[in-house]
Design a protein around this motif. Structure first.
Motif, PDB file in Angstrom:
ATOM      1  N   GLN A   1       0.834  -1.194   0.000  1.00 30.90           N
ATOM      2  CA  GLN A   1       0.000   0.000   0.000  1.00 30.90           C
ATOM      3  C   GLN A   1       0.868   1.242   0.000  1.00 30.90           C
ATOM      4  O   GLN A   1       1.890   1.284   0.700  1.00 30.90           O
ATOM      5  CB  GLN A   1      -0.869  -0.040   1.252  1.00 30.90           C
ATOM      6  CG  GLN A   1      -1.878   1.054   1.386  1.00 30.90           C
ATOM      7  CD  GLN A   1      -2.698   0.874   2.650  1.00 30.90           C
ATOM      8  OE1 GLN A   1      -2.793  -0.220   3.176  1.00 30.90           O
ATOM      9  NE2 GLN A   1      -3.280   1.937   3.138  1.00 30.90           N
ATOM     10  N   SER A   2       0.476   2.263  -0.762  1.00 28.43           N
ATOM     11  CA  SER A   2       1.258   3.497  -0.770  1.00 28.43           C
ATOM     12  C   SER A   2       0.378   4.679  -1.139  1.00 28.43           C
ATOM     13  O   SER A   2      -0.720   4.513  -1.679  1.00 28.43           O
ATOM     14  CB  SER A   2       2.421   3.399  -1.762  1.00 28.43           C
ATOM     15  OG  SER A   2       1.940   3.333  -3.084  1.00 28.43           O
TER      16      SER A   2
ATOM     17  N   SER B   1      -4.355  -3.201  -3.047  1.00 24.23           N
ATOM     18  CA  SER B   1      -5.025  -4.340  -3.669  1.00 24.23           C
ATOM     19  C   SER B   1      -6.373  -4.641  -3.003  1.00 24.23           C
ATOM     20  O   SER B   1      -7.104  -5.510  -3.465  1.00 24.23           O
ATOM     21  CB  SER B   1      -4.129  -5.578  -3.598  1.00 24.23           C
ATOM     22  OG  SER B   1      -3.790  -5.856  -2.252  1.00 24.23           O
ATOM     23  N   VAL B   2      -6.677  -3.911  -1.937  1.00 23.07           N
ATOM     24  CA  VAL B   2      -7.951  -4.128  -1.237  1.00 23.07           C
ATOM     25  C   VAL B   2      -8.658  -2.794  -1.078  1.00 23.07           C
ATOM     26  O   VAL B   2      -8.097  -1.731  -1.361  1.00 23.07           O
ATOM     27  CB  VAL B   2      -7.721  -4.774   0.144  1.00 23.07           C
ATOM     28  CG1 VAL B   2      -7.030  -6.120  -0.017  1.00 23.07           C
ATOM     29  CG2 VAL B   2      -6.894  -3.864   1.033  1.00 23.07           C
ATOM     30  N   SER B   3      -9.897  -2.851  -0.614  1.00 26.69           N
ATOM     31  CA  SER B   3     -10.667  -1.629  -0.426  1.00 26.69           C
ATOM     32  C   SER B   3     -10.006  -0.736   0.616  1.00 26.69           C
ATOM     33  O   SER B   3      -9.359  -1.215   1.546  1.00 26.69           O
ATOM     34  CB  SER B   3     -12.090  -1.977   0.011  1.00 26.69           C
ATOM     35  OG  SER B   3     -12.758  -2.669  -1.008  1.00 26.69           O
TER      36      SER B   3
ATOM     37  N   LEU C   1      -8.756  -1.879   4.436  1.00 26.25           N
ATOM     38  CA  LEU C   1      -9.805  -2.451   5.256  1.00 26.25           C
ATOM     39  C   LEU C   1      -9.634  -3.938   5.532  1.00 26.25           C
ATOM     40  O   LEU C   1     -10.451  -4.532   6.231  1.00 26.25           O
ATOM     41  CB  LEU C   1     -11.165  -2.197   4.598  1.00 26.25           C
ATOM     42  CG  LEU C   1     -11.452  -0.710   4.324  1.00 26.25           C
ATOM     43  CD1 LEU C   1     -12.827  -0.550   3.734  1.00 26.25           C
ATOM     44  CD2 LEU C   1     -11.304   0.113   5.596  1.00 26.25           C
ATOM     45  N   SER C   2      -8.589  -4.531   5.000  1.00 28.10           N
ATOM     46  CA  SER C   2      -8.340  -5.935   5.302  1.00 28.10           C
ATOM     47  C   SER C   2      -6.852  -6.186   5.236  1.00 28.10           C
ATOM     48  O   SER C   2      -6.089  -5.372   4.706  1.00 28.10           O
ATOM     49  CB  SER C   2      -9.092  -6.851   4.327  1.00 28.10           C
ATOM     50  OG  SER C   2      -8.679  -6.614   3.006  1.00 28.10           O
TER      51      SER C   2
ATOM     52  N   GLY D   1     -11.341   3.545  16.948  1.00 30.83           N
ATOM     53  CA  GLY D   1     -11.049   2.492  15.987  1.00 30.83           C
ATOM     54  C   GLY D   1      -9.960   2.940  15.042  1.00 30.83           C
ATOM     55  O   GLY D   1      -9.846   4.122  14.718  1.00 30.83           O
ATOM     56  N   PRO D   2      -9.136   2.005  14.584  1.00 31.54           N
ATOM     57  CA  PRO D   2      -7.939   2.379  13.813  1.00 31.54           C
ATOM     58  C   PRO D   2      -8.218   2.849  12.400  1.00 31.54           C
ATOM     59  O   PRO D   2      -7.334   3.435  11.772  1.00 31.54           O
ATOM     60  CB  PRO D   2      -7.133   1.081  13.805  1.00 31.54           C
ATOM     61  CG  PRO D   2      -8.156  -0.002  13.933  1.00 31.54           C
ATOM     62  CD  PRO D   2      -9.229   0.554  14.825  1.00 31.54           C
ATOM     63  N   TYR D   3      -9.424   2.641  11.898  1.00 30.05           N
ATOM     64  CA  TYR D   3      -9.692   2.985  10.511  1.00 30.05           C
ATOM     65  C   TYR D   3     -10.348   4.341  10.349  1.00 30.05           C
ATOM     66  O   TYR D   3     -10.631   4.764   9.240  1.00 30.05           O
ATOM     67  CB  TYR D   3     -10.582   1.919   9.865  1.00 30.05           C
ATOM     68  CG  TYR D   3      -9.945   0.551   9.859  1.00 30.05           C
ATOM     69  CD1 TYR D   3     -10.313  -0.404  10.797  1.00 30.05           C
ATOM     70  CD2 TYR D   3      -8.957   0.231   8.936  1.00 30.05           C
ATOM     71  CE1 TYR D   3      -9.717  -1.654  10.804  1.00 30.05           C
ATOM     72  CE2 TYR D   3      -8.357  -1.008   8.937  1.00 30.05           C
ATOM     73  CZ  TYR D   3      -8.739  -1.950   9.866  1.00 30.05           C
ATOM     74  OH  TYR D   3      -8.154  -3.179   9.887  1.00 30.05           O
ATOM     75  N   ASN D   4     -10.602   4.988  11.426  1.00 36.65           N
ATOM     76  CA  ASN D   4     -11.346   6.240  11.377  1.00 36.65           C
ATOM     77  C   ASN D   4     -10.441   7.465  11.440  1.00 36.65           C
ATOM     78  O   ASN D   4      -9.220   7.370  11.531  1.00 36.65           O
ATOM     79  CB  ASN D   4     -12.370   6.273  12.515  1.00 36.65           C
ATOM     80  CG  ASN D   4     -13.487   5.286  12.290  1.00 36.65           C
ATOM     81  OD1 ASN D   4     -13.979   5.141  11.171  1.00 36.65           O
ATOM     82  ND2 ASN D   4     -13.884   4.592  13.341  1.00 36.65           N
TER      83      ASN D   4
END
Lengths: 114, 113
Positions: free
Chosen positions: A2-3, A28-30, A96-97, B97-100
């Motif tokens: 990721q970059s 490569s992922v959302s 997200l994954s 949360g870590p994604y926010n």
């Protein structure tokens, strides 16, 4: 891997002119995408974010950004800038994954000229 | 809400001394991040905690750096011994949360002479 790439390190623009700050990402992922602003001697603060839904995202201070999945871009725009918009702008992405990553770009310094 | 609180705001120390930076995250946030910002290297993630547990410390430059989060409302970043190349602005950020969205503190400007 990721970059995040911010191609422009500095962008000078005259007051009341439009501006676009570019951000491209690879993943490569959302992903979730963010733009942050940093004023001198301050921490970063969120301008806007894309999580899902409409690809045009509106943020604070008149900024907006458009998520383009095919071009893997998330460019920031403002139709008319003010002197007070002079700051450094950071694009960020989190996937997200898989292994957690929250990556910031190298920043674009916006200089608004009178 | 007071936002993320960092102390001290400025620290000047001599090479070899121990430095401790402190952070109080926003109440209710369960993710905490330590960053370092320099002109040369930009913004670097040093370590990330989730629910007080260190999840990723791969950004910690070397063993001289250590970070702790003894409870949900307090974290420290320690440098021992400090070196001139550690001079930078250190930011703490927290999120739900870590994604926010991350909320950043005002930073600590560290100067090691």
């Amino acid at each position: 891997a990721q970059s995040v790439t911010q191609l422009d390190s500095q962008v000078p623009v005259f007051e009341e002119a439009p501006v676009e700050l570019r951000c491209n990402y690879s993943s490569s992922v959302s992903v979730y995408l963010f733009w942050y602003v940093q004023y001198p001697n301050q921490g970063l603060q969120l301008l806007l974010k894309y999580l899902s839904g409409s690809t045009l995202v509106k943020g604070i201070n008149g900024f907006e950004a458009e998520f383009n999945k095919s071009q893997t871009s998330f460019h920031l725009r403002k139709p008319s800038v003010h002197i007070s918009d002079t700051a450094e702008y950071f694009c960020a992405v989190t996937r997200l994954s898989g292994t957690y990553k929250y990556i910031f770009g190298t920043g674009t310094r916006l200089k608004v000229l009178a | 809400d007071a936002g993320v609180i960092q102390s001290p705001r400025h620290e000047v120390t001599e090479m070899g001394q121990e430095v401790t930076l402190r952070c109080k995250p926003i109440s209710g946030h369960n993710s905490l991040f330590w960053y370092r910002q320099t002109m040369m290297r930009g913004l670097e993630l040093l370590i990330y905690f989730n629910n007080n547990v260190p999840i990723d410390d791969s950004g910690m430059p070397e063993d001289r750096f250590s970070a702790k989060m003894p409870n949900a409302s307090f974290s420290t970043l320690k440098i021992q011994p400090s070196e001139p190349r550690d001079s930078a602005v250190y930011f703490c950020a927290s999120s739900l949360g870590p994604y926010n969205e991350q909320f950043f503190g005002p930073g600590t400007r560290l100067t090691v002479l």
